[in-house]
Design an enzyme around this catalytic site. Structure first.
Site, PDB file in Angstrom:
ATOM      1  N   TYR A  51      73.372  41.185  18.241  1.00  0.00           N
ATOM      2  CA  TYR A  51      73.898  42.418  18.836  1.00  0.00           C
ATOM      3  C   TYR A  51      75.197  42.887  18.187  1.00  0.00           C
ATOM      4  CZ  TYR A  51      70.305  42.124  22.410  1.00  0.00           C
ATOM      5  OH  TYR A  51      69.091  42.091  23.061  1.00  0.00           O
ATOM      6  N   GLU A 128      65.310  42.685  12.517  1.00  0.00           N
ATOM      7  CA  GLU A 128      65.206  41.913  13.751  1.00  0.00           C
ATOM      8  C   GLU A 128      64.080  40.889  13.692  1.00  0.00           C
ATOM      9  OE1 GLU A 128      67.220  45.042  16.903  1.00  0.00           O
ATOM     10  OE2 GLU A 128      65.052  44.742  16.987  1.00  0.00           O
TER      11      GLU A 128
END
Length: 138
Positions: A51, A128
């Protein structure tokens, strides 16, 4: 239409409520194929790195704390326009604004405890997926 891969995370709140099967079933019913999936517990370092794009935002620390509070289920999904389809099935980040029938409308508690994460663009999806899965996993 384009065959794509995207990342999905069933967040700690949904895992704790035993909603993993329900979430994955909704994704499969939407035509997304699960290429690989695993349950894991993120370390603080992993959550911070994953994040990092939100590092300057006021919710960053609470997001890291939440994402490390329990196990998550990470999956690689594949299908026609998988990124957009996954985001449609997830629903709006704010469950109060999510459409009926979406994962977040059905299972999320709040904007932060919103049950699922999904990649938002092809570049993000590629990064990701690689964060959690090596090439030989796929």
């Amino acid at each position: 239409m384009t065959l794509e891969r995207t990342l999905s995370i069933v967040k700690p709140d949904a895992v704790q409520k035993n909603l993993v099967g329900a979430v994955l079933a909704k994704l499969e019913a939407a035509g997304l194929r699960i290429v690989n999936t695993k349950m894991m517990r993120l370390t603080v370092g992993q959550a911070q790195a994953f994040y990092a794009v939100h590092r300057e935002r006021p919710f960053y620390e609470s997001l890291v704390t939440f994402m490390t509070s329990g196990p998550v289920v990470v999956s690689v999904l594949e299908g026609e326009n998988a990124i957009a389809r996954n985001r449609e099935v997830m629903g709006a980040t704010d469950p109060a604004k999510a459409a009926e029938g979406t994962i977040r409308k059905a299972y999320a508690e709040s904007i932060e405890r919103n049950a699922v994460h999904g990649s938002d663009a092809p570049e993000t999806a590629k990064a990701e997926v690689a964060f959690f899965f090596s090439g030989c996993d796929l």
